[in-house]
Design an enzyme around this catalytic site. Structure first.
Site, PDB file in Angstrom:
ATOM      1  CD  GLU A 131      -2.735   1.292   2.436  1.00  0.00           C
ATOM      2  OE1 GLU A 131      -2.742   0.376   3.266  1.00  0.00           O
ATOM      3  OE2 GLU A 131      -3.448   2.300   2.514  1.00  0.00           O
ATOM      4  NE  ARG A 181       3.863  -7.807  10.050  1.00  0.00           N
ATOM      5  CZ  ARG A 181       3.265  -7.092   9.108  1.00  0.00           C
ATOM      6  NH1 ARG A 181       2.292  -7.616   8.396  1.00  0.00           N
ATOM      7  NH2 ARG A 181       3.641  -5.860   8.874  1.00  0.00           N
ATOM      8  CE  LYS A 234       3.169   0.126   4.704  1.00  0.00           C
ATOM      9  NZ  LYS A 234       2.530  -0.084   3.414  1.00  0.00           N
TER      10      LYS A 234
HETATM   11  P1  ATP Z   1       2.815  -2.183   7.652  1.00  0.00           P
HETATM   12  O1  ATP Z   1       2.154  -2.742   8.850  1.00  0.00           O
HETATM   13  O2  ATP Z   1       4.236  -1.828   7.863  1.00  0.00           O
HETATM   14  O3  ATP Z   1       2.000  -1.094   7.005  1.00  0.00           O
HETATM   15  P2  ATP Z   1       1.690  -3.893   5.704  1.00  0.00           P
HETATM   16  O4  ATP Z   1       1.704  -5.369   5.680  1.00  0.00           O
HETATM   17  O5  ATP Z   1       0.401  -3.217   5.988  1.00  0.00           O
HETATM   18  O6  ATP Z   1       2.861  -3.405   6.628  1.00  0.00           O
HETATM   19  P3  ATP Z   1       1.772  -3.529   2.918  1.00  0.00           P
HETATM   20  O7  ATP Z   1       2.178  -2.330   2.183  1.00  0.00           O
HETATM   21  O8  ATP Z   1       0.364  -3.953   2.866  1.00  0.00           O
HETATM   22  O9  ATP Z   1       2.247  -3.287   4.395  1.00  0.00           O
HETATM   23  O10 ATP Z   1       2.717  -4.768   2.588  1.00  0.00           O
HETATM   24  C1  ATP Z   1       3.019  -5.224   1.301  1.00  0.00           C
HETATM   25  C2  ATP Z   1       3.526  -6.631   1.412  1.00  0.00           C
HETATM   26  O11 ATP Z   1       4.645  -6.705   2.272  1.00  0.00           O
HETATM   27  C3  ATP Z   1       2.457  -7.525   1.985  1.00  0.00           C
HETATM   28  O12 ATP Z   1       2.335  -8.669   1.171  1.00  0.00           O
HETATM   29  C4  ATP Z   1       2.951  -7.863   3.355  1.00  0.00           C
HETATM   30  O13 ATP Z   1       2.555  -9.146   3.724  1.00  0.00           O
HETATM   31  C5  ATP Z   1       4.469  -7.735   3.216  1.00  0.00           C
HETATM   32  N1  ATP Z   1       5.058  -7.374   4.496  1.00  0.00           N
HETATM   33  C6  ATP Z   1       4.839  -6.246   5.204  1.00  0.00           C
HETATM   34  N2  ATP Z   1       5.496  -6.280   6.368  1.00  0.00           N
HETATM   35  C7  ATP Z   1       6.157  -7.458   6.414  1.00  0.00           C
HETATM   36  C8  ATP Z   1       7.001  -8.098   7.373  1.00  0.00           C
HETATM   37  N3  ATP Z   1       7.308  -7.516   8.522  1.00  0.00           N
HETATM   38  N4  ATP Z   1       7.512  -9.302   7.056  1.00  0.00           N
HETATM   39  C9  ATP Z   1       7.218  -9.891   5.894  1.00  0.00           C
HETATM   40  N5  ATP Z   1       6.422  -9.353   4.956  1.00  0.00           N
HETATM   41  C10 ATP Z   1       5.886  -8.158   5.203  1.00  0.00           C
HETATM   42 MG    MG Z   2      -0.322  -1.513   7.054  1.00  0.00          MG
HETATM   43 MG    MG Z   3      -1.432  -3.893   4.084  1.00  0.00          MG
END
Ligand code: ATP
Ligand code: MG
Ligand code: MG
Length: 556
Positions: A32, A258, A268
């Site tokens: 995102e 994760r 983020k």
């Molecule tokens: P955040 O909580 O930091 O916003 P998110 O998962 O909401 O992380 P996205 O932008 O939706 O962030 O993530 C894009 C991809 O990265 C998703 O497929 C997510 O599963 C993966 N991802 C995000 N954080 C991690 C992590 N700590 N370890 C492994 N994969 C991750």
């Molecule tokens: Mg998020």
């Molecule tokens: Mg997300």
């Protein structure tokens, strides 16, 4: 290249290819654009793009942009830069979930027509009450039995902007008594008048993540949709949506754990808080675990890829110490970085018998094991700088560096002897007067052993550089998981390390004078350093960031 380590996802892919279920794979990385990517995303990038590379398949980069308030072009650009910098290539153009808004709308109409979605007037609070809990089934919405005609009419008018924000939603008609809360008539559209970074004001209704994600995967012909474990409970919904619309493709979702990196944050939202509060200089502050921060810190893409490979992919807990990341980075830097000498805590040394008999400079290799890096001249002069820490008036046992009356070798140069210690009025050592043994260039001194070798630079030739000396950002391994006496989480900002940045003026061999921004060096005996991506100027102001030390300073 390092050997490929298998994991459960590779096993699934191997089976799907062997059985003929798929003839090739298509993966995607779907961030995102509401922030900069961090080390957790790097894990997912290395997994998704890495699989596509290994299996000669494709990997899409898709912006999952369905929350307009938090998203921006700045974030889109930085995500693209980060993926490329890590060394990966997406298939075709960058995709955007927002490109599918019209199609998503069409499938929603289809669901309504088939009696599988309805417009609901419950507000957020009422909806919470109707949803039930983990132990209690939910209750049907009083609007669940609206006719198809009424639903079609209301949904069209939601799109047309006839209703205020939050006053209506479109919900799937699944099962309010399901043990899986995600299946209790989930909302798939909400009304929100927000300017979207790509579609502008064309829409005032936006689709929800769960609905958008599976359909976007299907539109793109994704074969293996890999996500983190918190989406395991959403998989039945992913499948339900695809099973109930007329789309010809049904990707399969697989979940992995994760990454959590100790002494860092992998969220983020929390990283954004550090930026907003001015606790770091920005998303790309070299102390940030963002891809841009790590880049500015001097971490190498190869080091981050090696790290991702080492931590593996599984469903087990993935809490990793910072030293594992630093170790992988250090390993890649060791053979890739030219070595020079720099003094960060300078102590002046005057070579009292410096004269015409002294060889003014010597050629030295940039890397002891890589002659292809070439050589440079290391000049000597009457005045040189050594490290304050390399002199001790009262040396501890087994001291091999300089002491009053003792000898030491200057790296690539002569053996010198400390003849006199000069102090200021307060008793601080401010200068050493040393003599050169002229008969020690490239050979051992007569009749005695000098074991210590120290780094140094010529005061006349060295350039001054700003060195930003970074330490870990937090004093707590899990800054966002500490609970206070009341049982509540303590604000992670309490655990910021006040000493995570110190700026010093260093003297560096002039061999680095022409270095472009983002040039990596080993400063002998000190660690790895990189010229700052933004503030360093080739031939002008020199600014180095400390990347990592030479040894693992984390485990004691
Ligand atoms: P955040 O909580 O930091 O916003 P998110 O998962 O909401 O992380 P996205 O932008 O939706 O962030 O993530 C894009 C991809 O990265 C998703 O497929 C997510 O599963 C993966 N991802 C995000 N954080 C991690 C992590 N700590 N370890 C492994 N994969 C991750
Ligand atoms: Mg998020
Ligand atoms: Mg997300």
């Amino acid at each position: 290249n390092a050997p490929v380590v298998s994991n459960f996802i590779r096993n699934i892919i191997d089976e799907d290819l062997a059985s003929g279920k798929h003839s090739g794979i298509v993966t995607r990385f779907p961030p995102e654009p509401n922030g900069y990517l961090h080390i957790g995303h790097a894990k997912s990038i290395c997994l998704n793009f890495g699989l596509a590379d290994d299996y000669k398949g494709k990997c899409n980069l898709r912006m999952d942009d369905t929350n307009p308030e938090k998203e921006s072009d700045e974030f889109v650009q930085s995500i693209k830069d980060s993926v490329e910098w890590l060394g990966f290539h997406w298939d075709g153009n960058v995709r955007f979930a927002s490109d599918y808004f019209e199609q998503l709308y069409g499938y929603a109409v289809e669901l309504i027509q088939n009696g599988k979605a309805f417009v609901c007037d419950l507000n957020a609070e009422e909806m919470r009450q109707y949803r039930g809990s983990l132990t209690e089934p939910g209750k049907n919405s009083p609007f669940r039995d609206r006719s198809v005609e009424e639903n079609l009419d209301l949904f069209a008018r939601m799109r047309a902007g006839e209703f205020p924000d939050g006053s209506k939603t479109l919900r799937l008609k699944i099962d309010m008594s399901s043990g899986n809360v995600n299946l209790r008539d989930p909302v798939i559209y909400r009304i929100r008048r927000a300017h979207h970074h790509r579609t502008g004001d064309a829409w005032c209704i936006y689709p929800m993540y769960d609905y958008t994600h599976c359909i976007s995967d299907a539109i793109e012909g994704i074969t293996h949709s890999l996500c983190t474990l918190e989406f395991e409970d959403h998989r039945p919904l992913y499948d339900w949506v695809l099973d109930n619309i007329s789309i010809g493709c049904h990707p399969r979702q697989y979940e992995f754990s994760r990454l959590e990196l100790l002494y860092a944050l992998t969220s983020k939202r929390k990283l954004q808080a550090l930026v907003n509060d001015g606790l770091v200089s920005g998303w790309d502050d070299p102390r940030m675990p963002t891809v841009e921060g790590m880049r500015r810190r001097g971490f190498s893409p190869a080091g981050i890829r090696l790290f991702a490979q080492r931590i593996g992919v599984s469903k087990g807990e993935n809490i990793i110490d910072m030293s594992v990341l630093e170790g992988a980075v250090r390993e890649t830097l060791e053979n890739d970085s030219p070595r020079v000498m720099a003094v960060v805590k300078p102590l002046k040394v005057t070579l009292t018998n410096y004269d015409a008999a002294v060889t003014a400079s010597r050629s030295a290799p940039f890397h002891p094991h890589h002659p292809e890096f070439g050589e440079r001249e290391v000049p000597i002069a009457r005045e040189i700088w050594i490290e304050q820490d390399d002199f001790a008036e009262v040396p501890p046992p087994k001291w091999q560096r300089l002491t009053a009356g003792g000898e030491v070798r200057l790296r690539y140069s002569y053996v010198i002897k400390c003849e006199e210690v000069v102090k200021d009025a307060a008793g601080n050592v401010v200068e050493l007067k040393c003599s050169i043994d002229h008969d020690t260039l490239g050979k051992n001194p007569e009749g005695r052993k000098v074991k210590g070798v120290i780094h140094w630079v010529s005061a006349e030739h060295a350039i001054q550089a700003e060195v930003r000396w970074y330490e870990r950002l937090f004093t707590e391994p899990r800054p966002d998981a500490v609970r206070g006496e009341d049982g509540e989480y303590v604000d992670f900002r309490q655990f910021l390390n006040g000493e995570s940045l110190s700026t010093v003026t260093a003297y560096v061999e002039d061999a680095v004078l022409k270095a472009e921004p983002e040039s990596r060096f080993q400063f002998e005996r000190l660690g790895y350093f990189v010229t700052d991506r933004h503030d360093h100027q080739a031939g002008g102001k020199a600014v180095f960031n400390r990347t990592v030390g030479l040894k693992d300073s984390w485990s004691k």
